[in-house]
Write an enzyme that holds these catalytic residues in place. Structure first.
Site, PDB file in Angstrom:
ATOM      1  N   LYS A  68      44.268  80.748   5.917  1.00  0.00           N
ATOM      2  CA  LYS A  68      44.905  80.571   4.613  1.00  0.00           C
ATOM      3  C   LYS A  68      46.386  80.316   4.861  1.00  0.00           C
ATOM      4  O   LYS A  68      46.856  80.496   5.984  1.00  0.00           O
ATOM      5  CB  LYS A  68      44.717  81.807   3.728  1.00  0.00           C
ATOM      6  CG  LYS A  68      44.996  83.137   4.461  1.00  0.00           C
ATOM      7  CD  LYS A  68      44.619  84.345   3.623  1.00  0.00           C
ATOM      8  CE  LYS A  68      43.149  84.692   3.686  1.00  0.00           C
ATOM      9  NZ  LYS A  68      42.418  84.390   2.452  1.00  0.00           N
ATOM     10  N   ARG A  69      47.116  79.914   3.803  1.00  0.00           N
ATOM     11  CA  ARG A  69      48.542  79.722   3.992  1.00  0.00           C
ATOM     12  C   ARG A  69      49.202  81.013   4.489  1.00  0.00           C
ATOM     13  O   ARG A  69      48.740  82.113   4.183  1.00  0.00           O
ATOM     14  CB  ARG A  69      49.184  79.287   2.670  1.00  0.00           C
ATOM     15  CG  ARG A  69      48.951  77.830   2.375  1.00  0.00           C
ATOM     16  CD  ARG A  69      49.555  76.924   3.423  1.00  0.00           C
ATOM     17  NE  ARG A  69      50.982  76.858   3.268  1.00  0.00           N
ATOM     18  CZ  ARG A  69      51.624  75.861   2.676  1.00  0.00           C
ATOM     19  NH1 ARG A  69      50.970  74.805   2.208  1.00  0.00           N
ATOM     20  NH2 ARG A  69      52.940  75.884   2.569  1.00  0.00           N
ATOM     21  N   LYS A  74      49.690  87.838   1.739  1.00  0.00           N
ATOM     22  CA  LYS A  74      48.335  87.695   2.302  1.00  0.00           C
ATOM     23  C   LYS A  74      48.149  88.595   3.527  1.00  0.00           C
ATOM     24  O   LYS A  74      47.053  88.806   4.004  1.00  0.00           O
ATOM     25  CB  LYS A  74      48.054  86.233   2.658  1.00  0.00           C
ATOM     26  CG  LYS A  74      48.041  85.316   1.432  1.00  0.00           C
ATOM     27  CD  LYS A  74      47.755  83.879   1.829  1.00  0.00           C
ATOM     28  CE  LYS A  74      47.952  82.885   0.695  1.00  0.00           C
ATOM     29  NZ  LYS A  74      46.798  82.796  -0.219  1.00  0.00           N
ATOM     30  N   LYS A 103      33.741  80.592   0.685  1.00  0.00           N
ATOM     31  CA  LYS A 103      33.214  79.661   1.702  1.00  0.00           C
ATOM     32  C   LYS A 103      32.670  80.443   2.893  1.00  0.00           C
ATOM     33  O   LYS A 103      31.603  80.122   3.445  1.00  0.00           O
ATOM     34  CB  LYS A 103      34.321  78.710   2.175  1.00  0.00           C
ATOM     35  CG  LYS A 103      34.822  77.774   1.092  1.00  0.00           C
ATOM     36  CD  LYS A 103      36.162  77.119   1.440  1.00  0.00           C
ATOM     37  CE  LYS A 103      36.803  76.590   0.160  1.00  0.00           C
ATOM     38  NZ  LYS A 103      38.242  76.283   0.319  1.00  0.00           N
ATOM     39  N   HIS A 142      47.445  80.115 -11.703  1.00  0.00           N
ATOM     40  CA  HIS A 142      46.897  80.375 -10.369  1.00  0.00           C
ATOM     41  C   HIS A 142      47.655  81.422  -9.567  1.00  0.00           C
ATOM     42  O   HIS A 142      47.362  81.613  -8.388  1.00  0.00           O
ATOM     43  CB  HIS A 142      46.874  79.098  -9.521  1.00  0.00           C
ATOM     44  CG  HIS A 142      45.912  78.077 -10.005  1.00  0.00           C
ATOM     45  ND1 HIS A 142      44.626  77.981  -9.528  1.00  0.00           N
ATOM     46  CD2 HIS A 142      46.042  77.103 -10.930  1.00  0.00           C
ATOM     47  CE1 HIS A 142      44.011  76.984 -10.129  1.00  0.00           C
ATOM     48  NE2 HIS A 142      44.848  76.433 -10.995  1.00  0.00           N
ATOM     49  N   THR A 158      39.607  81.461  -2.258  1.00  0.00           N
ATOM     50  CA  THR A 158      38.370  80.668  -2.275  1.00  0.00           C
ATOM     51  C   THR A 158      37.766  80.597  -0.875  1.00  0.00           C
ATOM     52  O   THR A 158      36.569  80.356  -0.730  1.00  0.00           O
ATOM     53  CB  THR A 158      38.623  79.241  -2.816  1.00  0.00           C
ATOM     54  OG1 THR A 158      39.828  78.744  -2.246  1.00  0.00           O
ATOM     55  CG2 THR A 158      38.724  79.241  -4.324  1.00  0.00           C
TER      56      THR A 158
END
Ligand code: 26W
Length: 803
Positions: A536-537, A542, A648, A350, A644
């Site tokens: 998100k985290r 990111k 969504k 992952h 992900t």
């Protein structure tokens, strides 16, 4: 299931009397919830035992999804939906004077996961049951889930999340299925009369693993699978046990299933974590073998009846644990045992972030798990020997399991599995060509891609009922079980009426979210503004920072030109940082400080707002996603394995603003370049920079006046009360190389944002893009993902319908 409203009301009243000896009118919402939960359990219990019975009678191959994390979210509505009784129950409760939405809020949100990996596992078990795949979850029943996040003066503070405080209606303790897990002690091998080596143990600590089972209900198909979560307890003591040593031992043992590690993509080599990993893996494998033996099929055929999936490396000890049982308890020889093991196991990677790759010091493993360590050494020895005859020594050296005093868990998982998959096409390519290239040379046919997916039940049917109703009116509801049917929506791409309806629904969802924010944070949001979402985290790769720097640039633009023609924006953030990840926490503080600065500045006429929601998790995601106009997927290309939330948000009609990273690439392929906003460095360019070392972030600071002003704001006191954080972030970007190319992508990102500002003004055009996104999102249903795992990796097919 068939359930009339009248029957439901009778059942509910009866259950209220049975559980609380109370009339409904006297019950508090928590009690109303508990009673409904119990009733739902009774509704699903017949199908649960029936499903299990069918599996046994048919001797069907079973899949066990081993995962350290299952980020389930609240289960009441999802269970009602899947049983097909959501509306009946809602109406029935209404008649009884009870509001379903109120009691839904009484359920604690079990946060047994950190982020993407844990939520994926939850989507998968839902989809396996719905797709009639005999597949079950296996994990840990953490007493405390992921910490509760609070902001104190803009800083993240972590509080314990005691989700079990008032009990858990969904679980059943299965004492009779408990198994013993052994830790520590000594082990040696002795030759038996027949010449085989037999292990002897001395002084091991015994831990009782007690399973708690939760029903996983398929969507309107009578299938109920199982999520089995293990709790660590002290085994029964003999009479000689000293009281104080018992208490000491109890504390030690119970700590194993006490708390989820709050680290996401950052490996911590702590003993307790290793104990957790072995604990649920050993308990899971033992219980699978116990169940298998009841079928009286020879152990050599195990792989025909059992598939075990290793979700990231956290359960990689499944490989030596199954070997241990086959060798030591089932007396199989090494070759046969190994063959069976490899055929049973499969592994998903992952992340390519090197700091997330688990490696355990050998003295830790050999002390805690002496027999498992012996087996790992033997796997490593045989692998090295075999591969040395076939491959270059440097390749063998790099792929060994044991290296520099450490056991590499990814290597163990790869060598011990017949399948290794990445979670998006780009990610799998990077694994094959870069990160795991040596293994790809050795085992090319083991590698494959399975692009992640999401369950449309939770993320559309439950989270966004108004949109569902519209879709059903337009194209019927076949998409609920065949999500690619959403593509039929494309027929309405030029239908003004539909596009206006879409716009209205989004507006309503934004109003609903704005209400929630006003109530919880006291902030007033304008639902006509663009709702721009990054949830998100918090992680440097990111690039929440890229978003923040751009917001600052807009702010300065408005300060200089208050009349500037900017469409109003609400920037919404939700993110937790690992408690030990200082840099991520500094970014949280910075975002909060910039939010204070901007939200309180009346001179910019409400054109910009920042909302940083506290304690982002599944329940909040369900509120935010339906209200999003923009989906921020702006990681540095190559770093986000899949993502992900991108799926969504797209499913809920948000437009993706993205780099070509993870599954964003496939989203672009699906909707076409006109219906997504792509910007920034590509993966090849990033690797090229690594290769030639030619990135110098400071030159962007020196040459770009907009960027310079924004960066200077971090250190010149513009941002209130965040001097230390501003300085640290400034230095990392300007002087310490800007690891994730934030400054390099700033201009491209700003240009993309400008394009969005223009596009949004044309409502029909915007809603047409949204419609194309919704229509294309069906491919990303986890129903398809698990079906591909089932047919291409696990080799399990449903046969429930045949009988
Ligand atoms: C050992 C500490 C640790 C804990 C969790 C290391 C690594 C992890 C996970 C692999 C992190 C994670 O959640 N990865 C995310 O997995 C999602 C599901 O596949 C992907 O969509 C995300 O891109 C990826 O970051």
């Amino acid at each position: 299931m068939d359930l009339s409203k009248r029957k439901f009301k009778d059942d509910y009243k009866k259950m209220m009397t049975e559980v609380y000896s109370m009339d409904i009118s006297e019950a508090e919402p928590t009690e109303q919830f508990f009673v409904l939960g119990n009733l739902v359990r009774t509704y699903s219990s017949k199908n649960w035992s029936h499903t299990n019975q069918v599996y046994v009678e048919n001797k069907q191959k079973q899949t066990y999804y081993f995962s350290m994390e299952f980020l389930l979210g609240r289960m009441l509505k999802s269970n009602l939906l899947n049983l097909g009784i959501l509306n009946t129950v809602r109406d029935g409760l209404y008649d009884l004077g009870i509001d379903l939405e109120t009691i839904v809020q009484m359920e604690p949100d079990p946060g047994l996961g950190n982020g993407g990996l844990g939520r994926l596992a939850a989507c998968f078990i839902d989809s396996m049951a719905t797709s009639e795949i005999p597949g079950h979850g296996n994990g840990i029943r953490f007493k405390y889930g992921l910490f509760k996040q609070k902001f104190v003066n803009g800083y993240q503070v972590e509080l314990p999340e005691n989700w079990l405080q008032n009990g858990n209606v969904w679980e059943t303790r299965k004492m009779h299925a408990a198994v013993t897990v052994r830790l520590y002690g000594k082990v040696w091998l002795e030759k038996t009369a027949s010449g085989v080596l037999e292990p002897h143990y001395e002084g091991a600590q015994k831990v009782l693993a007690v399973p708690y089972d939760t029903a996983v209900i398929g969507y309107k198909n009578d299938v109920v699978n199982t999520l089995r979560l293990w709790s660590a307890e002290v085994p029964a003591q003999d009479e000689s046990t000293d009281y104080w040593s018992f208490i000491h031992q109890r504390n030690q043992i119970e700590s194993i299933s006490e708390v989820l590690y709050p680290d996401d993509s950052n490996y911590e080599g702590r003993l307790l974590r290793l104990k957790q990993e072995y604990f649920f893996v050993s308990a899971g494998v033992q219980s699978i073998i116990r169940h298998y033996k009841k079928m009286r099929v020879p152990m050599l055929h195990l792989a025909e009846k059992v598939a075990i999936h290793i979700n990231d490396t956290h359960p990689a000890l499944s490989v030596p644990e199954l070997m241990r049982i086959l060798l030591d308890e089932e007396k199989m020889d090494w070759e046969h045992a190994w063959n069976v093991t490899v055929n049973v196991m499969s592994y998903t990677n992952h992340t390519i972030m090197s700091e997330a790759l688990e490696k355990w010091p050998i003295d830790m493993i050999s002390t805690l798990l002496p027999r498992i360590y012996q087996i790992i050494c033997e796997i490593d020895r045989r692998f090295t020997m075999k591969m040395s005859t076939l491959f270059d020594p440097s390749i063998v050296e790099r792929t060994r399991i044991i290296e520099c005093g450490h056991v590499k868990m990814a290597h163990l998982a790869i060598i011990g599995s017949h399948s290794i998959n990445g979670v998006a096409q780009l990610h799998t390519t990077i694994l094959k060509e870069k990160v795991l290239h040596d293994f790809y040379l050795i085992y090319p046919s083991k590698f494959n891609n399975k692009t992640n997916g999401i369950t449309q039940r939770r993320w559309l049917m439950l989270a966004n009922e108004p949109l569902c109703n519209l879709i059903n009116r337009k194209i019927g509801n076949d998409w609920e079980t065949t999500p690619t049917e959403l593509k039929m929506l494309k027929a309405f791409r030029d239908d003004e009426k539909t596009l206006i309806e879409l716009a209205k629904i989004k507006h309503q969802n934004k109003e609903r979210f704005a209400k929630h924010i006003q109530k919880t944070m006291g902030l007033v949001l304008n639902p006509d503004a663009i709702f721009d979402v990054q949830i998100k985290r918090l992680h440097a790769y990111k690039r929440q920072l890229l978003n923040l720097l751009h917001i600052l640039s807009l702010y300065f633009q408005l300060k200089d030109h208050p009349e500037a023609d900017l469409h109003p924006r609400v920037f919404i953030f939700g993110a937790k940082a690992a408690p030990s990840y200082t840099y991520a926490k500094q970014i949280i503080k910075l975002i909060n400080s910039v939010a204070d600065l901007i939200n309180q500045d009346t001179t910019i006429k409400e054109k910009l707002k920042i909302v940083f929601v506290e304690n982002y998790g599944v329940s909040l995601a369900e509120k935010i996603i339906p209200a999003a106009d923009i989906s921020e997927q702006i990681s540095l290309a190559s770093k986000e394995a899949s993502g992900t939330s991108n799926m969504k948000l797209m499913l809920n009609g948000a437009i993706t603003l993205a780099t070509l990273d993870g599954a964003n690439v496939e989203i672009r392929d699906r909707v076409g370049s006109n219906n997504i906003i792509i910007f920034g460095l590509r993966e090849e360019e990033v690797y090229q920079y690594y290769h030639d070392g030619s990135y110098h972030s400071k030159s962007y600071y020196d040459r770009n006046p907009v960027l310079r002003r924004v960066l200077n704001a971090l250190i010149d006191g513009t941002i209130p009360d965040a001097e230390a954080e501003g300085r640290s972030v400034f230095d990392s970007l300007v002087y310490y190389g800007d690891e994730y190319f934030v400054l390099r992508d700033f201009d491209a990102y700003s240009a993309a944002q400008k394009q969005i500002d223009q596009l949004y003004r044309d409502t029909l055009k915007w809603q047409r893009m949204a419609l194309i996104n919704i229509a294309g999102a069906g491919t990303f249903s986890s129903d398809y993902t698990v079906q591909q795992y089932a047919s291409q990796i696990w080799d399990v097919f449903s046969r429930i319908r045949d009988i």
